[in-house]
Scaffold this motif. Structure first.
Motif, PDB file in Angstrom:
ATOM      1  N   ARG A 114     -10.318   5.967   1.104  1.00  0.00           N
ATOM      2  CA  ARG A 114     -10.099   4.533   1.292  1.00  0.00           C
ATOM      3  C   ARG A 114      -8.678   4.151   0.880  1.00  0.00           C
ATOM      4  N   LEU A 115      -8.112   3.280   1.658  1.00  0.00           N
ATOM      5  CA  LEU A 115      -6.755   2.823   1.363  1.00  0.00           C
ATOM      6  C   LEU A 115      -6.828   1.449   0.706  1.00  0.00           C
ATOM      7  N   GLN A 116      -6.489   1.420  -0.571  1.00  0.00           N
ATOM      8  CA  GLN A 116      -6.572   0.173  -1.334  1.00  0.00           C
ATOM      9  C   GLN A 116      -5.164  -0.330  -1.660  1.00  0.00           C
ATOM     10  N   MET A 121      -8.857  -0.096   7.904  1.00  0.00           N
ATOM     11  CA  MET A 121      -9.532   1.137   8.306  1.00  0.00           C
ATOM     12  C   MET A 121      -9.078   1.526   9.690  1.00  0.00           C
ATOM     13  N   ASN A 123      -5.442   9.621   2.316  1.00  0.00           N
ATOM     14  CA  ASN A 123      -5.856   8.562   3.220  1.00  0.00           C
ATOM     15  C   ASN A 123      -5.944   9.075   4.644  1.00  0.00           C
ATOM     16  N   GLU A 126      -9.100  -3.632   2.699  1.00  0.00           N
ATOM     17  CA  GLU A 126      -8.959  -2.221   3.060  1.00  0.00           C
ATOM     18  C   GLU A 126      -8.814  -2.050   4.573  1.00  0.00           C
ATOM     19  N   TYR A 149       0.848  -1.190   0.000  1.00  0.00           N
ATOM     20  CA  TYR A 149       0.000   0.000   0.000  1.00  0.00           C
ATOM     21  C   TYR A 149       0.882   1.239   0.000  1.00  0.00           C
ATOM     22  N   ALA A 175     -11.344  -3.562   9.456  1.00  0.00           N
ATOM     23  CA  ALA A 175     -10.911  -3.767   8.083  1.00  0.00           C
ATOM     24  C   ALA A 175     -12.109  -4.195   7.261  1.00  0.00           C
TER      25      ALA A 175
END
Ligand SMILES: *[C@@H]1O[C@H](CO)[C@@H](O)[C@H](O)[C@H]1NC(C)=O
Ligand SMILES: *[C@@H]1O[C@H](CO)[C@@H](O)[C@H](O)[C@H]1NC(C)=O
Ligand SMILES: *[C@@H]1O[C@H](CO)[C@@H](O)[C@H](O)[C@H]1NC(C)=O
Ligand SMILES: *[C@@H]1O[C@H](CO)[C@@H](O)[C@H](O)[C@H]1NC(C)=O
Length: 242
Positions: free
Chosen positions: A126-128, A184, A121, A182, A115, A178
């Motif tokens: 959203r962190l993909q 969270m 972020n 992703e 990532y 999570a």
């Protein structure tokens, strides 16, 4: 010397030897971590300043771009993800970090991916998973339910003009939420810049360890004093023995 005090002094000496060993060695890793580290042929390790995390690594004199890393911590039941990464910027911080994240899947297994954490972020985007500009090979997540310990391991090829293994910014974190792949964050976690430092992989020394810096300095100083104290005691006892 009185023959009855001999054994007592010997036992005391052994006792102080044990105590001074732990007080004098500030780099001792847990048994759990050390076993995994040995199995993975990792040479160096140290306890990190937060989250009960530990870090192990290899570096190569003939090619400073390559490092092997091992990152681990006790596995807590509520834990949904754990992450370790490097940051090519001036200071160790979350934004800008190229991370390897392990995430618990709905069926209970753990998945792992790379990532790139950006300013967005931090603001809540959203962190993909994404490709990162650090080549990562052999990335692996290992956990043993019986031993409740989890590790991430990988080999990294760091772009030479952006990273310096004598002053490497690294960052680590855990999370309790999570969604698929992703990770969270709880909002308050975003303020947590403590889990980062600049490490010298050659000397094992770290700087810039966030708010824990002062606390750490005190712990180190106390350890040094204890180390000195027990070493002197040990010496005196030895002199008495022989
Ligand atoms: C560790 O090193 C030994 C001896 O060089 C080798 O046989 C083994 O495959 C290595 N293990 C790993 C995980 O690299
Ligand atoms: C170090 O290893 C990387 C990746 O294998 C390679 O691209 C690079 O040329 C090597 N550098 C040196 C100085 O050997
Ligand atoms: C668990 O789920 C992941 C994806 O969600 C899948 O890749 C993996 O094969 C599953 N593992 C098992 C043991 O079912
Ligand atoms: C890498 O960091 C060390 C320690 O801060 C420094 O002495 C050295 O000059 C740096 N090397 C490069 C190529 O910037």
């Amino acid at each position: 010397m009185d023959s009855s005090t001999g054994p007592v002094i010997l036992i005391l000496a052994l006792f102080f030897l044990l105590i001074s060993r732990s007080a004098c060695d500030s780099y001792t890793c847990s048994n759990e971590f050390s076993q995994i580290k040995n199995r993975k042929n990792i040479s160096f390790c140290k306890k990190l300043t937060t989250l009960g995390a530990e870090f192990g690594w290899n570096y190569y004199d003939h090619n400073e771009t390559q490092i092997d890393i091992l990152f681990g911590m006790p596995l807590r039941t509520e834990m949904e993800w754990l992450a370790w990464g490097v940051n090519p910027q001036e200071r160790p911080q979350m934004v800008g970090t190229r991370a390897i994240v392990g995430i618990r899947q709905p069926n209970g297994s753990w998945a792992i991916d790379t990532y790139h954490i950006k300013e967005d972020n931090k603001r809540g985007c959203r962190l993909q998973p994404s490709a990162i500009d650090v080549k990562v090979t052999n990335k692996k997540i290992d956990y043993t339910d019986t031993k409740d310990y989890i590790t991430i391991s990988a080999t990294l090829f760091l772009p030479p003009h952006q990273y310096n293994i004598s002053a490497l910014n690294h960052v680590w974190q855990v999370g309790y939420y999570a969604d698929g792949m992703e990770p969270m964050k709880h909002p308050t976690d975003l303020q947590n810049f403590d889990s980062a430092e600049t490490i010298n992989l050659r000397t094992r020394e770290s700087v810039n360890a966030g708010e824990h810096r002062n606390h750490l300095r005190k712990v180190k100083k106390t350890k040094r004093i204890l180390c000195f104290f027990f070493s002197v005691l040990l010496l005196l006892l030895m002199m008495h023995l022989f």
